[in-house]
Design a protein around this motif. Structure first.
Motif, short mmCIF file in Angstrom:
data_model
loop_
_atom_site.label_atom_id
_atom_site.label_comp_id
_atom_site.label_asym_id
_atom_site.label_seq_id
_atom_site.Cartn_x
_atom_site.Cartn_y
_atom_site.Cartn_z
N MET A 1 0.85 -1.20 0.00
CA MET A 1 0.00 0.00 0.00
C MET A 1 0.89 1.24 0.00
N LEU A 2 0.63 2.13 -0.94
CA LEU A 2 1.38 3.39 -0.97
C LEU A 2 0.42 4.56 -0.75
N LEU A 3 0.78 5.44 0.18
CA LEU A 3 0.05 6.69 0.38
C LEU A 3 0.91 7.80 -0.21
N VAL A 4 0.33 8.62 -1.07
CA VAL A 4 1.12 9.72 -1.66
C VAL A 4 0.60 11.03 -1.10
N GLY A 5 1.50 11.79 -0.43
CA GLY A 5 1.15 13.10 0.10
C GLY A 5 0.71 13.01 1.56
N ALA A 6 1.34 13.84 2.40
CA ALA A 6 0.94 13.88 3.82
C ALA A 6 -0.10 14.97 4.01
N GLY A 7 -1.18 14.87 3.26
CA GLY A 7 -2.28 15.82 3.39
C GLY A 7 -3.09 15.53 4.64
N HIS A 8 -4.05 16.42 4.90
CA HIS A 8 -4.87 16.30 6.11
C HIS A 8 -5.52 14.90 6.22
N ALA A 9 -6.05 14.39 5.10
CA ALA A 9 -6.80 13.12 5.13
C ALA A 9 -5.88 11.96 5.53
N HIS A 10 -4.67 11.94 4.97
CA HIS A 10 -3.74 10.85 5.31
C HIS A 10 -3.28 10.95 6.77
N LEU A 11 -3.09 12.17 7.26
CA LEU A 11 -2.69 12.31 8.67
C LEU A 11 -3.76 11.72 9.58
N VAL A 12 -5.02 12.02 9.26
CA VAL A 12 -6.14 11.50 10.07
C VAL A 12 -6.18 9.98 9.97
N ALA A 13 -6.01 9.44 8.76
CA ALA A 13 -6.06 7.98 8.58
C ALA A 13 -4.93 7.31 9.38
N LEU A 14 -3.72 7.87 9.32
CA LEU A 14 -2.59 7.28 10.06
C LEU A 14 -2.89 7.26 11.56
N ARG A 15 -3.42 8.38 12.05
CA ARG A 15 -3.72 8.46 13.48
C ARG A 15 -4.77 7.42 13.87
N GLN A 16 -5.81 7.29 13.05
CA GLN A 16 -6.89 6.35 13.40
C GLN A 16 -6.41 4.90 13.32
N TRP A 17 -5.55 4.60 12.35
CA TRP A 17 -5.03 3.22 12.25
C TRP A 17 -4.19 2.90 13.49
N THR A 18 -3.38 3.87 13.91
CA THR A 18 -2.53 3.63 15.09
C THR A 18 -3.40 3.40 16.31
N ARG A 19 -4.45 4.21 16.44
CA ARG A 19 -5.33 4.09 17.60
C ARG A 19 -6.05 2.74 17.62
N ARG A 20 -6.44 2.27 16.42
CA ARG A 20 -7.19 1.00 16.36
C ARG A 20 -6.27 -0.21 16.31
N GLY A 21 -4.98 0.02 16.16
CA GLY A 21 -4.02 -1.09 16.09
C GLY A 21 -4.04 -1.80 14.75
N TRP A 22 -4.55 -1.14 13.70
CA TRP A 22 -4.55 -1.79 12.37
C TRP A 22 -3.15 -1.70 11.76
N GLN A 23 -2.63 -2.81 11.30
CA GLN A 23 -1.29 -2.86 10.69
C GLN A 23 -1.40 -2.90 9.18
N PRO A 24 -0.87 -1.93 8.45
CA PRO A 24 -0.88 -1.98 6.98
C PRO A 24 -0.04 -3.15 6.48
N PRO A 25 -0.24 -3.60 5.23
CA PRO A 25 0.56 -4.71 4.71
C PRO A 25 2.05 -4.37 4.74
N ALA A 26 2.89 -5.40 4.87
CA ALA A 26 4.34 -5.18 4.89
C ALA A 26 4.76 -4.45 3.61
N GLY A 27 5.71 -3.54 3.74
CA GLY A 27 6.21 -2.81 2.57
C GLY A 27 5.42 -1.54 2.27
N SER A 28 4.43 -1.23 3.11
CA SER A 28 3.62 -0.03 2.86
C SER A 28 4.42 1.22 3.20
N ALA A 29 4.10 2.32 2.51
CA ALA A 29 4.88 3.55 2.71
C ALA A 29 4.04 4.79 2.47
#
Ligand SMILES: Cc1cc2nc3c(=O)[nH]c(=O)nc-3n(C[C@H](O)[C@H](O)[C@H](O)COP(=O)(O)OP(=O)(O)OC[C@H]3O[C@@H](n4cnc5c(N)ncnc54)[C@H](O)[C@@H]3O)c2cc1C
Length: 356
Positions: A1-29
Motif C-alpha cells: 500500500m502506498l500513500l502519496v502526500g501527507a495531506g490532512h486526510a492521510h494524517l487523520v487515517a494514520l492516526r486512526q489506524w494507530t489508535r485502532r491497532g490496524w497494521q498496513p501490509p508489509a512494505g507499505s509507505a
C-alpha cells in the motif's frame, strides 16, 4: 500500500489506524517531499508572530513509525495505472493499493514576462523562505496578493502584522470572500481598510509585464512580488494518468473515495472532484475518517463506507491579532472569542498528530 502526500486526510487515517491497532501490509509507505506536514490553519499565525515554526509542522517520521509505514522523502511525478507504478524522482515504486492526498497549488496569471517574482502560498516551506527575505529587505517592498478567499485575507493581515513597513494590495477577480455571507465580507473589508491594505475587487489579472499587473489591456498595479493565494489547480500527473478527471484536471472519485472506475486507487482532499465538496482542510479531515475505514476494508475485500460531504462548514478567519471572523449557517461574528475557538481547534489537531 502506498500513500502519496501527507495531506490532512492521510494524517487523520494514520492516526486512526494507530489508535485502532490496524497494521498496513508489509512494505507499505507514505511518500512526501518534506519530513514535516505543514498545517495551513496555523500558517497565518506563524507569519503574524503568534506561533513558532515547530508549533505549525507535524513531524512525519514518528507518525509513520507508529502506523507501521516507511516514510519515503520524494515526490510523485507520474502514475502508470496499467503497471501499477509511481514515478518518483530517480526511482519507481509499485503498488497494489494506492491513495493520493497531494493537495493543490494556486493558479498563476496566464502570461508573465518574469519581471515580478511569483510566490505561491503553497508549498509552505518555499513561502516561508520568501517571507524571511522580505523581513530582511532594507527598502519597503510593495507586495500584492492575488486571491479573494479566506487564505488571501488571512495572509494579507498576517504579512502586514509582521512586515509593518510593507505596502500591501489584495487583488481579486471576484468580490472579496464570494460564497460567504455578505456581512462577513463587509467585516473583512473593514479589517483590511484599518490596516491600510488596498483591496481591488473584480479584476482578473491575466498578464504581467514590466513589473506591472494587467487585467486584459488595463493597467492595474505595479508591485515588487505577487503572492498567489488563488483557487486550487490540479497537478499535471493526475491528468496524464489514465484516471477520470474533471475539466480542471482533478481526480473524479466515487462516494467511497475510490477513483472512478478503479478499485485499487483512493484519493482525498483538494485533489479530488466530487459533488458537494469544498477544497478546504475541514473537508479533507472528514474524508480522512472514510479512508481510515475504506482502505483496510478494500484490502480485505469487505464492503466500503460512503463519504457524505457536510452540508455546511464552520469558517474561522484569523485576523492576525489573536481574533477571528466567524461564519456558520449564514451567521457571522468576530472578535477575541472566535480567535480563541480557532486556536483551540487548530492546536487540538496538532496535538493529536504530533507524536513526538
Ligand atoms: C494560507 C492558507 C490558510 C489556510 N487555512 C485554512 C483553514 O484555516 N481551514 C481550512 O479548512 N483550510 C485552510 N486552507 C486550505 C487548506 O490548506 C487546503 O484545503 C488543505 O490543505 C487541503 O488539504 P489536503 O489534504 O488536500 O492536502 P495538503 O494539506 O495540501 O497536503 C498535501 C501534501 O502532499 C504533498 N505533496 C504535494 N505534491 C506531492 C507529490 N507530487 N508527491 C508527493 N507528495 C506531494 C505536500 O508536500 C503536502 O504534504 C488554507 C490554505 C492556505 C494557503
Amino acid at each position: 500500500m502506498l500513500l502519496v502526500g501527507a495531506g490532512h486526510a492521510h494524517l487523520v487515517a494514520l492516526r486512526q489506524w494507530t489508535r485502532r491497532g490496524w497494521q498496513p501490509p508489509a512494505g507499505s509507505a507514505l511518500i512526501n517531499p518534506d519530513d514535516h506536514a505543514w498545517y495551513s490553519g496555523m500558517m497565518p499565525g506563524l507569519l503574524a508572530g503568534r506561533f513558532s515554526r515547530e508549533e505549525c509542522a507535524i513531524p512525519l517520521e514518528p507518525l509513520c513509525e507508529a502506523a507501521g509505514l516507511e516514510l519515503i522523502l520524494n515526490r510523485v511525478d507520474a502514475l502508470d495505472t496499467e503497471d501499477r507504478s509511481l514515478q518518483l524522482w530517480q526511482s519507481t515504486r509499485n503498488y497494489e493499493l494506492l491513495s493520493v492526498n497531494t493537495g493543490s497549488t494556486p493558479a498563476s496569471p496566464t502570461e508573465s514576462d518574469g519581471s515580478i517574482p511569483l510566490v505561491p502560498a503553497k508549498p509552505f516551506r518555499g513561502f516561508i523562505s520568501a517571507w524571511e527575505q522580505w523581513q530582511q529587505a532594507r527598502s519597503t517592498p510593495h507586495l500584492a496578493i492575488l486571491g479573494g478567499g479566506p487564505a488571501a485575507f488571512e495572509l494579507a493581515l498576517s504579512l502586514q502584522q509582521s512586515l509593518p513597513r510593507l505596502r500591501m494590495t489584495l487583488v481579486s477577480d471576484r468580490p472579496l470572500l464570494a460564497g460567504h455571507p455578505k456581512k462577513l465580507a463587509s467585516k473583512a473589508r473593514r479589517f483590511l481598510h484599518r490596516k491600510d491594505i488596498t483591496v481591488i475587487e473584480n479584476h482578473h489579472i491575466d498578464r504581467i509585464a514590466d513589473g506591472r499587473l494587467y487585467a486584459k489591456e488595463d493597467f492595474v498595479l505595479k508591485t515588487d512580488a505577487l503572492i498567489l493565494a488563488t483557487g486550487a489547480t490540479a497537478q499535471s500527473w493526475y491528468r496524464e494518468a489514465a484516471l477520470e478527471h474533471d475539466p480542471s484536471g482533478f481526480i473524479r472519485v466515487d462516494s467511497t473515495l475510490q477513483a472512478s472506475g478503479r478499485a485499487d486507487i483512493f484519493a482525498a482532499g483538494d485533489c479530488i472532484s466530487l459533488p458537494g465538496i469544498q477544497r478546504s482542510g475541514v473537508y479533507s479531515v472528514r474524508q480522512g475518517s472514510t479512508l481510515a475505514r475504506n482502505i483496510p476494508a478494500a484490502l480485505k475485500g469487505k464492503a466500503l463506507r460512503k463519504y457524505q460531504p457536510q452540508a455546511q462548514s464552520l469558517a474561522l478567519l484569523a485576523t492576525a491579532d489573536g481574533g477571528a471572523l466567524m461564519s456558520y449557517r449564514g451567521r457571522t461574528a468576530q472578535g477575541r472569542l472566535c480567535g480563541l475557538w480557532k486556536d483551540w481547534l487548530d492546536r487540538r489537531f496538532m496535538r493529536r498528530h504530533r507524536l513526538r
